[in-house]
Design an enzyme around this catalytic site. Structure first.
Site, PDB file in Angstrom:
ATOM      1  N   LYS A   1      -5.144  64.701  13.512  1.00  0.00           N
ATOM      2  CA  LYS A   1      -5.197  66.039  14.755  1.00  0.00           C
ATOM      3  C   LYS A   1      -3.183  67.197  13.794  1.00  0.00           C
ATOM      4  O   LYS A   1      -2.239  66.774  13.166  1.00  0.00           O
ATOM      5  CB  LYS A   1      -3.959  65.373  15.884  1.00  0.00           C
ATOM      6  CG  LYS A   1      -5.721  64.809  16.866  1.00  0.00           C
ATOM      7  CD  LYS A   1      -4.107  64.010  17.756  1.00  0.00           C
ATOM      8  CE  LYS A   1      -5.326  63.806  18.402  1.00  0.00           C
ATOM      9  NZ  LYS A   1      -4.467  63.013  20.127  1.00  0.00           N
TER      10      LYS A   1
ATOM     11  N   GLY B   1       0.324  55.049   7.521  1.00  0.00           N
ATOM     12  CA  GLY B   1      -0.987  53.743   7.655  1.00  0.00           C
ATOM     13  C   GLY B   1      -2.581  54.261   6.688  1.00  0.00           C
ATOM     14  O   GLY B   1      -2.778  53.666   5.952  1.00  0.00           O
TER      15      GLY B   1
ATOM     16  N   GLY C   1       5.135  56.130  11.083  1.00  0.00           N
ATOM     17  CA  GLY C   1       5.762  57.342  12.206  1.00  0.00           C
ATOM     18  C   GLY C   1       7.202  57.587  11.585  1.00  0.00           C
ATOM     19  O   GLY C   1       7.867  58.393  12.039  1.00  0.00           O
TER      20      GLY C   1
ATOM     21  N   ARG D   1       3.543  44.250   4.359  1.00  0.00           N
ATOM     22  CA  ARG D   1       4.864  44.448   5.383  1.00  0.00           C
ATOM     23  C   ARG D   1       5.574  43.217   5.028  1.00  0.00           C
ATOM     24  O   ARG D   1       6.842  43.160   4.822  1.00  0.00           O
ATOM     25  CB  ARG D   1       4.626  44.952   6.264  1.00  0.00           C
ATOM     26  CG  ARG D   1       4.782  46.243   6.646  1.00  0.00           C
ATOM     27  CD  ARG D   1       4.594  46.605   7.879  1.00  0.00           C
ATOM     28  NE  ARG D   1       5.033  48.398   8.943  1.00  0.00           N
ATOM     29  CZ  ARG D   1       4.147  48.618   9.508  1.00  0.00           C
ATOM     30  NH1 ARG D   1       4.573  47.828  10.232  1.00  0.00           N
ATOM     31  NH2 ARG D   1       4.355  49.423  10.144  1.00  0.00           N
TER      32      ARG D   1
END
Ligand code: 3PG
Ligand code: MG
Length: 397
Positions: free
Chosen positions: A199, A355, A378, A35
């Site tokens: 998930k 990620g 996200g 980043r």
């Protein structure tokens, strides 16, 4: 899209929201500079044109005001190294000292402010706090793609205090936005989305959205077992979201109705416990014995996925195929990365985001072999789910 390319920064003091929420080890050293590195083109353009820079970011999720562990002082050395010049640091983002430091900046100098989340006003999107931040510069750039799904003071509200001639998106934002648009709105077909991770519940919305765009959806990772169980399979003690079995069935039905090919693994690498040196063997994914759990997709599945991926012209990858952090269960993820690299080599466009998939690409040193590696997790998912992000809209409005 109004970007940094439309402006010249000579004589400007530019307040830039970056996402320097980077991982630190126990010695507080930065363990992944992606980043920080990604922000360099934006910073260099401004410095080369004769501007100065005030950087602001969050780090982690501090709950109760300042905490040494979350201090951005830990990253000053890395930012200086990456930039190739010293970077000053203000130990608070809105203190008198911080204003003194920012107002004293000379052409070509860079100041980093302390963690914005040391003030709860940041996450609340407080206007007064945003206005205080705005005093640090006479131009605002949002280049924090990884945080662009948060409507916080520094990512959205602060933009109100700059007029249209004094705010824009930086190169990270512009690159990310055009890469997503390429995949979602200008995808050359076949378009294959590879969705993994633990998930189903985290990925329902994105899978639904992708069904309107993709020809193929490949499922992997822990969430695959919920699908397998939903189809009547025996999954032993594999990860499963019991309360999502209906959701999984529903997604499969929707894909069928829309004519989207959805691929569920047919075999798995199973283990007798969650550890790298567990006993392991290959198994059909729908007949995993009691007491065993699936921790990776199996070789037959990897082979099938390889065929689908290699015949694709556009590829989106979010989420690993198995527990790739453990060498015993990394084959499926590594194979997917290899397939994506091979497809890219023969002309496909590949976007990797989230990620864990980015960590996988970095683990195998393959960042240069794919088309675009996103700095957002996200943020990327929400962009795909909603078609926009608060941090981008704040500049455009
Ligand atoms: C991230 O790494 O996910 C971004 O920096 C946003 O951080 P957050 O999830 O704590 O808002
Ligand atoms: Mg996050």
């Amino acid at each position: 899209m109004k970007t940094i390319n439309n402006f010249n920064f000579s004589g400007k003091r530019v307040l830039i929201r970056v996402d320097f929420n980077v991982p630190l080890n126990e010695q507080f050293n930065v363990t992944d500079r992606t980043r920080i590195h990604a922000a360099l083109p934006t910073l260099k353009k401004i410095l080369n044109e004769g501007g100065s820079i005030v950087l602001m970011s969050h780090l982690g999720r501090p709950k109760d005001g300042p905490a040494d562990k979350y201090s951005l002082k830990h990253i000053v050395k890395t930012v200086s190294e990456e930039l190739g010049q010293p970077v000053k640091f203000a130990g608070d983002c809105i203190s008198e000292e911080a204003y003194q430091l920012s107002s004293a900046l000379k052409t070509g100098e860079v100041l980093l402010l302390e963690n914005l989340r040391f003030y709860k006003e940041e996450e609340k999107g407080d206007e007064t706090f945003a206005q205080k931040l705005s005093r640090h510069g006479n131009f605002y750039i949002n280049d924090a793609f990884g945080t662009a799904h948060r409507a916080h003071a520094s990512t959205t509200i602060v933009a109100k205090f700059f007029n249209n001639e004094h705010k824009c998106l930086g190169y990270v934002m512009a690159g990310e936005v055009s890469s997503i648009n390429k995949v979602l709105n200008n995808a050359e077909k076949p378009f294959t989305a590879i969705i993994g991770g633990a998930k189903v519940s985290d990925k329902i919305l994105i899978i639904e959205q992708l069904m309107n765009k993709a020809n193929n959806i490949i499922i992997g990772g822990g969430m695959a077992f919920t699908f397998v169980k939903a189809m009547g399979g025996q999954i032993g003690k594999s990860l499963c979201e019991e309360e999502r079995l209906d959701t999984a069935r529903d997604l499969l039905q929707k894909a069928k109705n829309k004519g989207v090919n959805i691929y569920i693994p047919t075999d798995a690498v199973i283990a007798d416990n969650f550890s790298n040196d567990a006993n392991k063997k290959n198994s059909a994914i729908n007949s995993i014995p009691d007491g065993w759990m699936g921790l990776d997709i199996g070789p037959e599945t990897s082979k099938k996925y390889d065929e689908v991926i290699r015949s694709s012209k556009t590829i989106l990858w979010n989420g690993p195929m198995g527990v790739f952090e453990m060498s015993s269960f990394e084959q499926g993820t590594k194979a997917a990365a290899d397939s994506i690299a091979a497809a890219t080599k023969t002309g496909a466009y590949s976007l990797i985001g989230g990620g864990d998939s980015v960590a996988a690409i970095n683990k195998y040193n393959m960042a240069a072999e794919v088309s675009y590696v996103s700095t957002g997790g996200g943020a990327l998912l929400e962009y795909i789910e909603n078609g926009s992000l608060p941090g981008v809209k704040a500049i455009e409005d």
